[in-house]
Motif scaffolding. Structure first.
Motif, short mmCIF file in Angstrom:
data_model
loop_
_atom_site.label_atom_id
_atom_site.label_comp_id
_atom_site.label_asym_id
_atom_site.label_seq_id
_atom_site.Cartn_x
_atom_site.Cartn_y
_atom_site.Cartn_z
N ARG A 32 44.29 40.34 37.15
CA ARG A 32 43.55 40.41 36.12
C ARG A 32 44.63 40.05 35.01
N GLU A 33 45.95 40.44 35.09
CA GLU A 33 47.12 40.21 34.04
C GLU A 33 47.00 39.02 33.88
N ALA A 34 47.19 37.92 35.06
CA ALA A 34 47.28 36.72 34.46
C ALA A 34 45.77 36.01 34.00
N CYS A 35 45.01 36.78 34.43
CA CYS A 35 43.20 35.86 33.89
C CYS A 35 43.95 36.31 32.95
N GLU A 36 44.36 37.47 32.02
CA GLU A 36 43.46 37.80 30.77
C GLU A 36 44.62 36.78 29.51
N ALA A 37 46.13 36.17 30.85
CA ALA A 37 47.01 35.77 29.88
C ALA A 37 45.86 34.32 29.66
N ALA A 38 45.94 34.25 30.52
CA ALA A 38 44.95 32.10 30.31
C ALA A 38 43.71 32.77 29.60
N VAL A 39 43.12 32.57 29.90
CA VAL A 39 41.92 32.79 28.70
C VAL A 39 41.93 33.55 27.26
N ALA A 40 43.17 33.74 27.11
CA ALA A 40 44.30 34.36 26.19
C ALA A 40 44.74 33.08 25.26
N GLU A 41 44.88 31.86 25.67
CA GLU A 41 45.74 31.05 25.38
C GLU A 41 44.70 29.92 25.53
N GLY A 42 42.88 30.07 25.87
CA GLY A 42 41.96 29.53 26.17
C GLY A 42 42.70 28.02 27.20
N LEU A 43 42.93 28.70 28.30
CA LEU A 43 42.93 27.66 29.61
C LEU A 43 41.82 28.33 30.09
N HIS A 44 40.86 27.03 31.40
CA HIS A 44 39.88 27.38 31.79
C HIS A 44 40.53 27.62 32.97
N ILE A 45 40.25 28.40 34.56
CA ILE A 45 40.52 29.32 35.60
C ILE A 45 39.85 28.41 36.21
N ILE A 46 40.64 27.63 37.44
CA ILE A 46 40.07 27.19 38.65
C ILE A 46 40.11 28.21 39.84
N SER A 47 39.43 28.91 40.52
CA SER A 47 39.55 29.83 41.82
C SER A 47 39.53 29.03 42.74
N ASP A 48 40.89 29.37 43.55
CA ASP A 48 40.06 28.30 45.04
C ASP A 48 39.75 29.68 45.54
N GLU A 49 38.96 29.78 46.40
CA GLU A 49 38.75 31.22 47.14
C GLU A 49 38.35 30.86 48.43
N THR A 50 38.70 29.50 49.25
CA THR A 50 38.74 29.32 50.60
C THR A 50 38.62 30.37 51.47
N TRP A 51 40.06 30.53 50.94
CA TRP A 51 40.27 31.80 52.53
C TRP A 51 40.20 33.41 52.46
N ARG A 52 39.36 33.67 51.31
CA ARG A 52 38.78 34.91 50.77
C ARG A 52 38.26 35.93 52.23
N ASP A 53 37.63 34.70 53.16
CA ASP A 53 36.56 35.58 54.47
C ASP A 53 37.92 35.39 55.83
N THR A 54 38.95 35.11 55.70
CA THR A 54 39.66 34.85 56.34
C THR A 54 40.59 36.41 56.19
N LEU A 55 40.36 37.52 56.22
CA LEU A 55 41.37 38.40 55.20
C LEU A 55 42.29 39.19 57.05
N HIS A 56 43.17 39.56 56.90
CA HIS A 56 43.73 40.30 57.89
C HIS A 56 42.95 41.60 58.39
N ARG A 57 43.28 41.81 57.38
CA ARG A 57 42.16 43.47 57.57
C ARG A 57 41.80 43.86 56.29
N PRO A 58 40.36 43.48 56.45
CA PRO A 58 39.56 43.45 55.44
C PRO A 58 39.40 44.88 54.69
N HIS A 59 39.31 46.07 55.24
CA HIS A 59 38.75 47.19 54.99
C HIS A 59 40.85 48.08 54.24
N ASP A 60 41.43 47.66 54.19
CA ASP A 60 42.67 47.60 53.92
C ASP A 60 43.26 46.55 51.97
#
Length: 416
Positions: A178-206
């Protein structure tokens, strides 16, 4: 630069591999090390007779499947805001080209990002990450870097991040995202979020995973390579989800133009298998779940071996790898002629018999003794052994896993 000159001078010399240097050899993402899911193989085989190519950005069927995949994860939108390509490399290259301006990346970062920016003639500025994770820059360091670049005449326009990170195998805490994205957007940056590994969480419930697109929907393009969890690495497909804004519609169209110019089209049979995987039928969902459970155990065991050797590494939270810092073993490594990450890469690759890319591949300092250690090779040497590792109740008790971990331990123990 000195290391690159040395590599060129030694090109062709006896005993020197030709994969030296940061660009010529770009380490791929850690592979799953598992046999192809039979259900996906059947879908691919059934579509093998398709002779027509996919349109630029993917067919309606593939894009609709990607839309539904993201919708199930709380990222809603239409298929008209999605583009597909044969892997993340051409897709991210097209996105960087479509956005213009200078690029900011975390240090370390995926191996392809900096070379891609440089290929386009764009400066790539590295921003330090906090101690607890990789993939997302420290917000204060990000603001400082943006202001410094502008003071030097640069045009920072784009920030690339990975909330579930390669190479560090960590998950960025939601408050940091949240803090990094708010800082980036406030400075006029567009964000590319690579979420390739989001389905490989070792402990998805935690583990709490926050996509930047959830908090900054108009300023984030999400990218995912299906090889992270859903499809084999040999079937390259990646998808991008654009914001629903007029400005992003222009960038989406520009991205399709660039993919067309590159000839970066997804093969028809591969697209059929990818769309099937994105719909997440039971067989795919179960494979993803089992693989994550197995990798959690294998990676935890490898992490303990690294720590026992006296080296350092953050606990892996996702993926099929960990990022080790052998700096505490510097004196023992120096006695073996290893003084930087390129030499460490070669040393461990020779000792382990599998690629062990050094931290310099990911934008870390050459003098830092860091490497990305993949865990796929610990699953077994044959498809049958790897499948047994996947289905076993206690994979760490299998003889071939015990033997692989023993070899891994021996390579590090000799440095103690």
């Amino acid at each position: 630069m000195g290391r690159e000159r040395t590599g060129r001078q030694r090109h062709g010399a006896p005993g020197v591999r030709e994969d030296r240097g940061p660009v010529r050899y770009g380490p791929p993402a850690p592979g799953p090390g598992l046999p192809v899911l039979p259900e996906l193989a059947e879908v691919l085989a059934a579509a093998a007779g398709r002779g027509d190519p996919e349109p630029a950005g993917g067919s309606d069927d593939l894009r609709e499947a990607a839309r539904a995949y993201w919708d199930r994860r709380g990222l809603r939108g239409g298929p008209e805001h999605i583009a597909a390509a044969p892997g993340t490399s051409p897709l991210v290259l097209a996105l960087i080209a479509a956005h213009g301006g200078d690029v900011l990346v975390p240090r370390p970062c995926p191996a392809s990002w900096i070379p891609q920016a440089r290929l386009l003639g764009r400066p790539a500025y590295q921003v330090p990450t906090p101690a607890e994770c990789g993939g997302v820059p420290d917000p204060y360091a990000l603001l400082e870097t943006v202001r410094r670049v502008r003071a030097e005449g640069g045009r920072p326009r784009l920030l690339l991040i990975s909330v579930v990170d390669d190479p560090t195998a960590t998950v960025a805490p939601p408050e940091l995202v949240r803090e990094a994205c708010e800082a980036a957007v406030a400075e006029g940056l567009h964000i590319i979020s690579d979420e390739t590994w989001r389905d490989t969480l070792h402990r998805p419930h935690d583990t709490v995973l926050l996509s930047p697109a959830e908090m900054c929907p108009d300023d984030v393009t999400v990218v995912s390579d299906l090889a992270g969890a859903l499809t084999p690495s040999a079937w390259p497909v990646a998808v991008a989800r654009f914001p629903d804004t007029t400005r992003s519609a222009v960038r989406h169209a520009r991205t399709l133009d660039i993919l067309t110019a590159l000839g970066a089209l997804v093969a028809g049979p591969v697209a059929a298998a990818a769309a099937h995987a994105l719909r997440e039928p039971d067989a795919v969902t179960e494979r993803v779940r089992r693989a994550a459970v197995m990798q959690a155990r294998i990676a935890a065991a490898a992490h303990q071996v690294v720590l026992a050797s006296g080296a350092l590494a953050r606990p892996p939270q996702a993926g099929r790898h960990l990022y080790a810092d052998l700096g505490p073993l510097r004196s023992r490594l120096a006695a073996r002629g290893v003084t930087d990450s390129l030499e460490l890469e070669e040393y461990l690759t020779d000792r382990l018999g599998v690629p062990v890319p050094g931290g310099h591949r990911f934008g870390d300092e050459l003098g830092a003794l860091r490497v990305r250690l993949g865990t796929g090779s610990l699953l077994g040497a044959t498809p049958e052994q790897r499948l047994e590792s996947l289905t076993a109740a206690e994979p760490l008790e299998l003889p071939h896993v015990v033997a692989a971990l023993s070899m891994f331990r021996a390579a590090l123990d000799e440095l103690r």
